[in-house]
Enzyme design. Structure first.
Site, PDB file in Angstrom:
ATOM      1  N   TYR A  29     -13.344  13.006  -4.847  1.00 29.38           N
ATOM      2  CA  TYR A  29     -12.292  12.458  -5.704  1.00 29.38           C
ATOM      3  C   TYR A  29     -11.536  13.599  -6.378  1.00 29.38           C
ATOM      4  O   TYR A  29     -10.294  13.630  -6.390  1.00 29.38           O
ATOM      5  CB  TYR A  29     -12.927  11.527  -6.745  1.00 29.38           C
ATOM      6  N   ASP A  39       0.847  -1.186   0.000  1.00 27.39           N
ATOM      7  CA  ASP A  39       0.000   0.000   0.000  1.00 27.39           C
ATOM      8  C   ASP A  39       0.891   1.246   0.000  1.00 27.39           C
ATOM      9  O   ASP A  39       1.861   1.297   0.764  1.00 27.39           O
ATOM     10  CB  ASP A  39      -0.875  -0.040   1.263  1.00 27.39           C
TER      11      ASP A  39
END
Ligand code: UD1
Length: 339
Positions: free
Chosen positions: A175, A51
């Site tokens: 976003y 990640d």
């Protein structure tokens, strides 16, 4: 060059990796294989599963690397407000962790996948007031089927045009806000380290390997999935929303060009095919390509959507010598050949 490609197991990442390998670069992929994107484990050359928010994983992945292409992100409009912190964590915090590690490793080049969504509504002109910037559309207007923004001064109808990189940014959903934040972080990193950062503001990407069965997919992927299931594509609003659909292989050549270009500080480039199409056009062309039913125009709307956003990619063409190989027709033919 030795490249770390974050998000390299995703739809765009797979094509970027293929292009970089074809150009003779060595590519290591760092991808978390998010379960909401990867239902089965993909086979990806040079894959390190990790990640970008994990500083240790990032540190290890950066050993020996001289360039980073950062595509890893949580994408799409989001389902509801519950997505908000995941967008911020993955996109904003993830980019910050990565950039900090670039500083430690003295890596000087960073290519960042940004988006046209950073502009919010596109470029509009009023006959009387020239270039204007309408705010978010009002629910009452959308309910009444009044989808086109009006002049904020005299409420007259507007002409939609192409945005350039100099346009004001005005993100309209989480976003979009995080994508713009990533640009700001990249610019800060470039200033503080003397590195070179490039933000590629992608238009609506389609092509082989598009995601299936996820609410976070773009409209081309959603329409394609419906047609494959024998269903009718549902076109929101009146179908006249303007977008630019760019084939993923053209995105990959833009990334490859940005990666080797000279420059300094932070530069943003719009990346589009250069042809304005409507969502109605896309639905019709896809339905024709798949031999499916005629699309239905529903009049429904989503609050976070902008009406028209189309950009000029002249800067990318002029400065980096890039040009797209596909138009929508040839791109959809390609999609049919390799789903
Ligand atoms: C898309 C991408 C965004 C990317 C941007 C780049 C998604 C969800 N959005 O934003 O990540 O950064 O391009 O330009 O991947 N629509 C329908 N029917 C549907 C779904 C959507 O008509 O079933 C319409 C929407 O109302 C909208 C248009 O299609 O007007 C485009 O939608 P979408 O692809 O989701 O988002 P963009 O805002 O273009």
């Amino acid at each position: 060059m030795k490249v770390l490609l974050t998000g390299g197991a995703g739809f765009i990442g797979r094509h970027v990796q293929a292009q970089l390998l074809a150009d003779g670069h060595e590519v290591r992929v760092l991808d978390s294989l998010r379960p909401d994107v990867h239902h089965v484990r993909p086979s990806v050359e040079g894959l390190v599963v990790g990640d970008i928010r994990d500083a240790e994983a990032v540190d290890q992945a950066l050993h020996g690397v001289d360039t980073v292409v950062h595509l890893a992100a949580k994408v799409g409009l989001g389902v509801d407000l519950d997505d908000m912190d995941d967008y911020v964590s993955t996109n904003s915090l993830g980019t910050a962790v990565l950039l900090r590690a670039l500083g430690r490793h003295r890596i000087e080049r960073f290519v960042y996948a940004s988006s046209m969504v950073v502009y919010g509504e596109g470029h509009y002109e009023c006959d009387r007031h020239g270039v204007v910037a309408p705010g978010p559309r009002r629910v009452e207007d959308l309910e009444a089927g009044q989808f086109d923004p009006r002049c904020p001064i005299c409420a007259a109808p507007l002409r939609a045009g192409l945005v350039t990189e100099a346009a004001r940014t005005d993100p309209r959903n989480t976003y979009a806000a995080t994508k713009l934040h990533g640009e700001h972080l990249a610019a800060t990193w470039a200033r503080e380290t003397g590195g070179q950062a490039t933000g590629l503001r992608f238009h609506n990407v389609y092509g082989p390997g598009m995601p299936r069965n996820t609410p976070y997919a773009g409209v081309a992927a959603i329409f394609r999935s419906m047609l494959e299931q024998g269903e009718t594509p549902k076109v929101f609003e009146d179908g006249a929303q303007r977008r630019d659909f760019i084939h993923v292989a053209d995105i990959a050549t833009a990334v490859a060009a940005a990666m080797v270009a000279d420059g300094k500080d932070f530069t943003a480039y719009n990346v589009g095919s250069g042809t304005v199409r409507t969502i109605g056009d896309l639905a019709t062309e896809l339905a024709r390509a798949y031999g499916g039913p005629e699309p239905i125009v529903t009049g429904a709307y989503r609050l976070g959507d902008v009406r028209h956003i189309t950009a000029s990619s002249e800067r990318l063409r002029d400065e980096l010598g890039w040009k797209p190989d596909y138009d929508l027709r040839s791109g959809l033919e390609d999609l049919l050949k390799q789903p």
